[in-house]
Design a protein around this motif. Structure first.
Motif, mmCIF file in Angstrom:
data_model
loop_
_atom_site.group_PDB
_atom_site.id
_atom_site.type_symbol
_atom_site.label_atom_id
_atom_site.label_comp_id
_atom_site.label_asym_id
_atom_site.label_seq_id
_atom_site.Cartn_x
_atom_site.Cartn_y
_atom_site.Cartn_z
ATOM 1 N N TYR A 198 1.284 -1.524 0.063
ATOM 2 C CA TYR A 198 0.356 0.073 -0.099
ATOM 3 C C TYR A 198 1.112 0.901 -0.075
ATOM 4 N N CYS A 199 1.934 1.619 0.942
ATOM 5 C CA CYS A 199 2.980 2.081 1.573
ATOM 6 C C CYS A 199 3.493 2.339 -0.930
ATOM 7 N N ILE B 73 4.119 5.311 -5.478
ATOM 8 C CA ILE B 73 4.210 5.972 -6.682
ATOM 9 C C ILE B 73 2.569 6.692 -7.025
ATOM 10 N N ILE B 74 1.686 6.958 -6.838
ATOM 11 C CA ILE B 74 0.533 7.449 -6.449
ATOM 12 C C ILE B 74 1.299 8.635 -6.228
ATOM 13 N N LEU B 75 1.857 8.999 -5.039
ATOM 14 C CA LEU B 75 1.906 10.608 -5.127
ATOM 15 C C LEU B 75 3.657 10.834 -6.122
ATOM 16 N N THR B 76 4.636 9.704 -5.691
ATOM 17 C CA THR B 76 5.359 10.486 -6.690
ATOM 18 C C THR B 76 4.735 11.161 -8.340
ATOM 19 N N LYS B 77 3.317 10.617 -8.681
ATOM 20 C CA LYS B 77 2.744 11.019 -10.200
ATOM 21 C C LYS B 77 2.260 11.645 -9.648
ATOM 22 N N TRP B 78 1.374 11.742 -8.919
ATOM 23 C CA TRP B 78 0.679 12.978 -8.525
ATOM 24 C C TRP B 78 2.083 14.568 -7.968
ATOM 25 N N ARG B 79 2.946 14.206 -7.659
ATOM 26 C CA ARG B 79 4.201 15.617 -7.791
ATOM 27 C C ARG B 79 4.850 15.921 -8.879
#
Length: 735
Positions: free
Chosen positions: A83-84, A89-95
């Motif tokens: 999950y982390c 991955i999601i936060l990296t893409k969002w960032r």
């Protein structure tokens, strides 16, 4: 056979029979015991084996449960890791996407800025080529506008209420100019409600007396508020105000030609005046006699710096119907008033709620005692420049229901004044105790129970430290506090700022000027005060790191980092990128700053209304051209000590910054006197000289740094300038 033998035979037979049966019984009994014992042994073995199995099973079960728990935890941990990892991955893409959008937005802003600047310059060139003159026609101001092309809109089609709301924001000069556009605009400027308030002070240098007379004659029935502040008019012009029968507010302060005779005509023609400002005029006791005779409903009266009336004039206030409805009185600078004069005021104006007495070194405790004997309804008192006021005044004021009190520059007020402040003044909401050296941490502890306190000013109270502020913030007063001024409280550190972030959720204005122990860690706590809109960090030791941290606070509208010598262009640029709502910025005496900060302001902070770059010798004309092209809402600009600026910036400011009101150009060696004189007609207030910068600026007329002795001398001068600037800011906010 004899009987004896029979007896013996019977006895033998019986004994033998008993012996036989006993042996048989004994054998049977022994056999049964062995069987029972064997049975018991078998049962014992069986039970032992069962308990052994049970113990083994229990251990096995515990082991299995532990393994299951470990397996479950392992599965949960693996799931958490997955999950982390997904979140990463999601936060990296969002960032990355956010960075891309921010970069794209920044590139668009920069490209738009470059395009607008190019249009600005091209239009100026075309304008200069077509006109061939320096003065431009009125239509050019809209042509130079950098906004996109928009369809024409005739505001005359709007409702009257909307038109009034628009024109209320304009000065008298702008209204007159609007009336000259065409007939439709002229009709809009002749709405009667628009002339309820007329301010002649903004056009006092350009408007002739005859126009004032004709204007008052035309709108005499509509005028409710008149402002002649600083106007040098003929007595006849002042008399024309007497035709305004419905006049309610009149301001003739700083009018040297206003006399008792002018006051007589106005008092006879305008009996309904509620607000009267006679500050710094030449009135005498004759005017004081007219006030109770004609102005029966007078509520606000200012006699500040009127030194020609005496105690007898104050006695006249009780004549006739008197001035018993007076609720506000300003006697600042009236040093001729004695204790008897204050007794006259107490007898005639018993309903006073607000009293202001500034710059009065003759004011003593006896004056205040004589005043409060009958004026027990006072809720607001201001004493600045009254060095002889002591703790006895506080004791005398305990009979009043004070909500606002202000002292400044007083050394006789000590902690004893605050000892019972929560019992004597439970409704206090505003406390100004600037430059009172006798106040210590004990006073702050006494202020902590005040539940209604919203404004606290302890500037220059150098004996206040972290302990006293922590004790104050632990009380209920910290919850409602909105404005806190701790300038020059040099003993405060990051500990106090941390406590502020925890206990002051409604804080809007914070001043930590010259708090030398403040670091970037303390700035990180300031970011947690989400309600904060204005902060003053001038004279602190913060650097670019602190500004990067402060940039996370998105709601700041005002920032002052004057004389923060470690700040460079990078820190200001990072702050501007995140502070799109910024309206006021003071980066004066940060000598490392260059044109890059002006470009950042022009790109990101186009709503800027006040800017101070005094003492920044690297600022050039190109930066000011960018500022003029983008920041059209600029009202206050201080470029003192910017030695590289020339006359060209004044032309740019006239075209781009139409709303500029205050301009300071001290020590601008390359700006000519003629250009400054032409600019003075475009602004309300201007300060100019072309002298060389003082030594405490730290550089010469060419912008080159001075030698080490000059820099040492500059420290004291910069401190004096900081204190003077703080005073100016306070006066400006009060205005």
């Amino acid at each position: 056979m004899t009987p004896e033998l029979m007896i013996k035979a019977c006895s033998f037979y019986t004994g033998h029979l008993v012996k036989t049966h006993f042996c048989t019984w004994r054998d049977i009994t022994h056999t049964n015991q062995n069987v029972v014992l064997a049975d018991k042994m078998n049962r014992a073995v069986t039970r032992y084996n069962f308990r052994l199995q049970k113990s083994v099973f229990h251990h096995w079960h515990s082991y299995i449960e532990d393994q299951k728990e470990k397996l479950k935890n392992m599965v949960l941990r693996i799931q958490r890791i997955i999950y982390c990892h997904k979140l990463t991955i999601i936060l990296t893409k969002w960032r990355n996407r956010a960075r891309y959008k921010n970069k794209k937005k920044e590139d668009e802003l920069i490209s738009k800025h470059e395009l607008q600047l190019k249009k600005w310059r091209n239009r100026l060139l075309l304008k200069g080529a077509s006109a061939g003159k320096s003065d431009l026609p009125e239509q050019s101001s809209s042509e130079v506008c950098l906004v996109d092309e928009t369809p024409e809109c005739d505001i005359s089609q709007l409702p009257e209420r909307a038109i009034l709301q628009i024109f209320f924001y304009l000065s008298l000069k702008d209204v007159i100019i609007c009336g000259q556009v065409n007939r439709a605009w002229m009709l809009m400027t002749q709405l009667s409600s628009l002339w309820n308030a007329i301010d002649f002070s903004t056009v006092k240098h350009v408007i002739p007396d005859k126009y004032i007379v004709s204007t008052l004659q035309r709108w005499r029935l509509n005028v409710l508020r008149l402002n002649f502040r600083g106007c040098l008019l003929r007595p006849r012009t002042f008399r024309s105000a007497s035709h305004c029968r419905n006049l309610q507010e009149l301001n003739v302060s700083d009018c040297p030609t206003f006399t008792d005779e002018s006051m007589r005509h106005i008092s006879e023609g305008c009996p309904g005046v509620l607000y009267l400002n006679l500050s710094n005029t030449t009135i005498t006791n004759r005017t004081m006699r007219l006030l109770p005779r004609h102005f029966h409903n007078l509520q606000n009266l200012s006699l500040a710096y009127c030194r020609r009336f005496t105690d007898k004039g104050l006695q006249y206030l009780n004549l006739g119907n008197g001035c018993h409805k007076l609720i506000y009185l300003d006697l600042s600078g009236c040093t001729q008033i004695s204790v008897q004069g204050f007794r006259y005021i107490a007898n005639s104006c018993t309903g006073i709620l607000h009293l202001t007495i500034n710059d009065m070194p003759t004011l003593t405790d006896n004056c205040i005692k004589a005043l409060v004997e009958k004026c027990s309804h006072i809720t607001s008192m201001v004493f600045t420049g009254a060095p002889h006021i002591s703790d006895c005044t506080f004791k005398a004021l305990s009979t009043c229901k004070l909500r606002k009190i202000r002292f400044e520059g007083n050394k006789r007020i000590t902690d004893a004044s605050f000892k019972f402040i929560d019992k004597n003044y439970p409704n206090l909401s505003h406390i100004y105790m600037a430059d009172c050296k006798g106040i210590t941490d004990s006073s702050l502890r006494s202020l902590s129970p005040l539940k209604q306190l919203t404004v606290l000013n302890l500037a220059n109270c150098v004996r206040i430290g972290d302990v006293g502020l922590r004790q104050f913030l632990d009380g209920p007063a910290s919850v409602r506090i909105r404005e806190l001024n701790l300038s020059n409280c040099v003993q405060l550190s990051d500990v106090s700022v941390m406590k502020l972030s925890e206990r002051c959720p409604n804080l809007n204005y914070l001043s930590l000027r010259n708090c030398e122990h403040l670091t970037a860690q303390g700035i990180a706590y300031i970011v947690n005060i989400f309600s904060l809109v204005s902060i003053d960090l001038s004279g602190t030791d913060i650097s670019n790191e602190a500004l990067n941290v402060l940039s996370r606070h998105k709601n700041l509208k005002e920032l002052s980092v004057s004389a923060c010598y470690r700040i460079t262009d990078d820190g200001i640029q990072a702050f501007c990128k995140s502070s799109l709502m910024l309206e006021r910025l003071d980066v004066s005496y940060c000598s490392q700053l260059s044109d890059m900060i002006i470009k950042a302001l022009a790109i990101y902070c186009i709503n800027l209304t006040s800017l101070s770059i005094a003492g920044c010798p690297k600022i050039t004309d190109s930066a000011m051209e960018i500022l003029s092209a983008k920041c059209h809402y600029l009202h206050i600009l201080d470029i003192s000590g910017c030695v590289l600026l020339t006359d060209q910036i004044l032309e740019d400011l006239q075209i781009g910054c139409k709303q500029l009101r205050i301009l300071k150009m001290q020590y601008c060696t390359n700006i000519s006197k003629n250009a400054a004189e032409r600019m003075s007609s475009k602004v309300q207030q201007q300060e100019y000289n072309s002298n060389d910068p003082p030594h405490w600026f730290g550089y010469d007329r060419a912008g080159n740094p001075l030698t080490q002795p000059d820099n040492i001398t500059s420290s004291k001068g910069s401190l004096e300038l900081t204190v003077e600037k703080s005073t100016y800011s306070s006066e400006e906010e009060a205005a």
